[in-house]
Design an enzyme around this catalytic site. Structure first.
Site, PDB file in Angstrom:
ATOM      1  N   HIS A 165    -117.326  -6.734  54.802  1.00 47.01           N
ATOM      2  CA  HIS A 165    -115.965  -6.720  54.232  1.00 47.01           C
ATOM      3  C   HIS A 165    -115.717  -7.995  53.411  1.00 47.01           C
ATOM      4  O   HIS A 165    -114.576  -8.388  53.206  1.00 47.01           O
ATOM      5  CB  HIS A 165    -114.857  -6.667  55.314  1.00 47.01           C
ATOM      6  CG  HIS A 165    -114.778  -5.408  56.111  1.00 47.01           C
ATOM      7  ND1 HIS A 165    -114.397  -5.393  57.431  1.00 47.01           N
ATOM      8  CD2 HIS A 165    -115.002  -4.115  55.760  1.00 47.01           C
ATOM      9  CE1 HIS A 165    -114.401  -4.145  57.876  1.00 47.01           C
ATOM     10  NE2 HIS A 165    -114.766  -3.352  56.886  1.00 47.01           N
TER      11      HIS A 165
ATOM     12  N   GLU B 231    -110.411  -3.344  47.461  1.00 47.57           N
ATOM     13  CA  GLU B 231    -111.819  -3.711  47.257  1.00 47.57           C
ATOM     14  C   GLU B 231    -112.346  -3.204  45.915  1.00 47.57           C
ATOM     15  O   GLU B 231    -113.166  -3.870  45.287  1.00 47.57           O
ATOM     16  CB  GLU B 231    -112.665  -3.166  48.417  1.00 47.57           C
ATOM     17  CG  GLU B 231    -112.430  -3.972  49.682  1.00 47.57           C
ATOM     18  CD  GLU B 231    -112.973  -3.327  50.944  1.00 47.57           C
ATOM     19  OE1 GLU B 231    -112.326  -2.385  51.441  1.00 47.57           O
ATOM     20  OE2 GLU B 231    -114.022  -3.748  51.422  1.00 47.57           O
TER      21      GLU B 231
ATOM     22  N   ARG C 193    -120.661  -1.089  44.925  1.00 50.21           N
ATOM     23  CA  ARG C 193    -120.547  -1.742  46.221  1.00 50.21           C
ATOM     24  C   ARG C 193    -121.903  -1.622  46.920  1.00 50.21           C
ATOM     25  O   ARG C 193    -122.425  -0.531  47.107  1.00 50.21           O
ATOM     26  CB  ARG C 193    -119.479  -1.054  47.056  1.00 50.21           C
ATOM     27  CG  ARG C 193    -119.388  -1.668  48.422  1.00 50.21           C
ATOM     28  CD  ARG C 193    -118.378  -0.968  49.291  1.00 50.21           C
ATOM     29  NE  ARG C 193    -118.281  -1.656  50.551  1.00 50.21           N
ATOM     30  CZ  ARG C 193    -118.050  -1.063  51.709  1.00 50.21           C
ATOM     31  NH1 ARG C 193    -117.874   0.234  51.762  1.00 50.21           N
ATOM     32  NH2 ARG C 193    -117.987  -1.754  52.812  1.00 50.21           N
TER      33      ARG C 193
ATOM     34  N   ARG D 291    -115.871   1.965  66.470  1.00 52.61           N
ATOM     35  CA  ARG D 291    -116.951   1.050  66.877  1.00 52.61           C
ATOM     36  C   ARG D 291    -116.492   0.154  68.018  1.00 52.61           C
ATOM     37  O   ARG D 291    -115.340  -0.288  68.037  1.00 52.61           O
ATOM     38  CB  ARG D 291    -117.389   0.177  65.702  1.00 52.61           C
ATOM     39  CG  ARG D 291    -118.039   0.948  64.590  1.00 52.61           C
ATOM     40  CD  ARG D 291    -118.526   0.015  63.472  1.00 52.61           C
ATOM     41  NE  ARG D 291    -118.393   0.679  62.199  1.00 52.61           N
ATOM     42  CZ  ARG D 291    -118.030   0.084  61.068  1.00 52.61           C
ATOM     43  NH1 ARG D 291    -117.768  -1.207  61.047  1.00 52.61           N
ATOM     44  NH2 ARG D 291    -117.936   0.768  59.959  1.00 52.61           N
TER      45      ARG D 291
END
Ligand code: AMP
Length: 400
Positions: free
Chosen positions: A181, A385, A92, A242
């Protein structure tokens, strides 16, 4: 059986999985591992294989020593990546800039390009490079593939990708919306046409990836046309820690009058804001418990979160014109029925109607949760993922 080793390397941790790329999204990985607190006096390696889970506490000076130790432990059980038929190692990589739109077989110039993108992702890309270098050393005979978080959003139309700041300054500093993402948005959105019986080339959808980090995207006919994250993953929705979108003037104000340095503001907006900044917790299970105990801050944080989410949904409905599906995914989206219900409450006029009973069923694979008479289908589709990276890496390695 052939596998892909998937590596997600952070600054002081490495997550890895050994995945059968042909498995289902809901299947657990064959092996999952986490090497953490690298460089600290006491590190930890946790490995899960089937029913077995073992934890090793010891000092782990570097990523390389951590991964080597993990592989040795796996070798004792005959499931090390060196013994298994591992056809690819999928990495990734957070930022692919404007350079990488597709996964890439990793050769030295690819690593150099990822390094050139470090200014755009100073926290993530150096750690991703560490993971790549270590894994290439440990497994030199297997193809390594970089899968970019930004890849799916490479084709955003300029009207969605550009910020309205001085074009020359933006271009010189590579400032634009990149989106993140992407692997999840692509993985989830690609499953929706099959679930609702539409033609993938004529399906317009909104994907809500609501985890600790959160982002949403508008996807038309398989291509992303807008997304909520920007130059960095700080933009857009309110997240666990966040802030999501704020007036950029807040930053100037804090620097000029709040006595904070740029690094302190960065830390504030990334780590001490969002739901945590407003309510003190970032986990939605804890937030729900606080709301049930009538905690005012928790209730307010939840409403700020939902309000922002609904704004994005509305704006993407307009951007898409016609919407076939709205899909929830990731930790909050897959598990929190309250968030799903409140995000889409009172949208019957726009053809969106959740079925409360379907929405209340526990998380159990991909499913439709809208009422039969809802023009827009609402779905929950678990993301995975690592599996998506494994599939992409295996496909590319096969072609190489
Ligand atoms: P992710 O980043 O996709 O791994 O999502 C992690 C977040 O999902 C956690 O911080 C929680 O806020 C949320 N989450 C996980 N399980 C549940 C659950 N059963 N109910 C509500 N939220 C959950």
């Amino acid at each position: 059986m052939s596998y892909v080793l998937v590596i997600n390397s952070g600054s002081s941790s490495v997550k890895f999985q050994i995945v059968d790329p042909n498995s289902d999204a809901s299947d657990p990985p064959f092996v999952a591992g986490l090497v953490e607190q690298i460089g600290e006096p006491q590190g930890r390696i946790t490995i899960t294989h089937g029913e077995d889970r073992w934890v090793l506490q010891k000092s782990i000076p570097t990523h390389k020593e951590g991964l080597e130790e993990a592989f040795e432990r796996l070798a004792l059980r005959g499931v090390s990546p060196r013994e298994l038929d591992v056809v690819a190692v999928g990495h990734r990589v957070v930022h692919g800039g404007m350079v990488f739109s597709q996964p890439e077989i990793i050769v030295d110039p690819v690593v150099d390009m990822i390094r050139e993108l470090v200014p755009l992702a100073p926290l993530h890309n150096p750690a991703n490079i560490d993971g790549i270098e270590v894994a290439r050393e440990l497994l030199p005979d297997i193809p390594h593939v970089a899968v970019f978080d930004t890849g799916f959003f490479h084709s955003l139309p300029p009207a969605a990708a550009l910020y309205a700041i001085n074009a020359e300054v933006a271009s010189r500093n590579q400032i634009r919306r990149y989106g993140f993402h992407g692997t999840s948005h692509e993985f989830v959105s690609s499953q929706v046409p099959g679930l609702i019986g539409t033609d993938p080339d004529h399906t317009r959808q909104i994907v809500l990836h609501l985890g600790n980090g959160a982002s949403c995207s508008a996807v038309a006919n398989g291509h992303a046309i807008d997304t909520s994250m920007g130059l960095t993953p700080l933009a857009g929705l309110v997240m666990g820690t966040r802030s999501g979108d704020i007036d950029p003037g807040v930053i100037f104000h804090l620097a000029r009058h709040g006595g904070m340095s740029i690094d302190e503001i960065d830390e504030l907006l990334n780590k001490r804001s969002g739901v945590k900044g407003l309510a003190g917790v970032n986990d939605f299970r804890e937030l729900r418990a606080m709301i049930e105990n009538e905690d005012g801050d928790a209730w307010l944080a939840y409403n700020v979160y939902i309000n922002r989410l609904r704004s994005f949904i509305g704006s993407y409905m307009v951007a898409l014109g016609r919407v076939d599906a709205i899909t929830f995914t990731a930790g909050v989206g897959e598990n929190d029925k309250f968030v799903r219900a409140d995000a889409l409450d009172n949208m019957e006029a726009f053809g969106v109607k959740i079925d409360p009973e379907r929405n209340s069923l526990p998380n159990d694979g991909p499913r439709i949760i809208s009422a039969d008479d809802s023009r827009v289908k609402v779905l929950v589709v678990p993301t995975n993922e690592e599996l998506a990276i494994a599939q992409k890496a295996a496909a590319l390695a096969r072609r190489a």
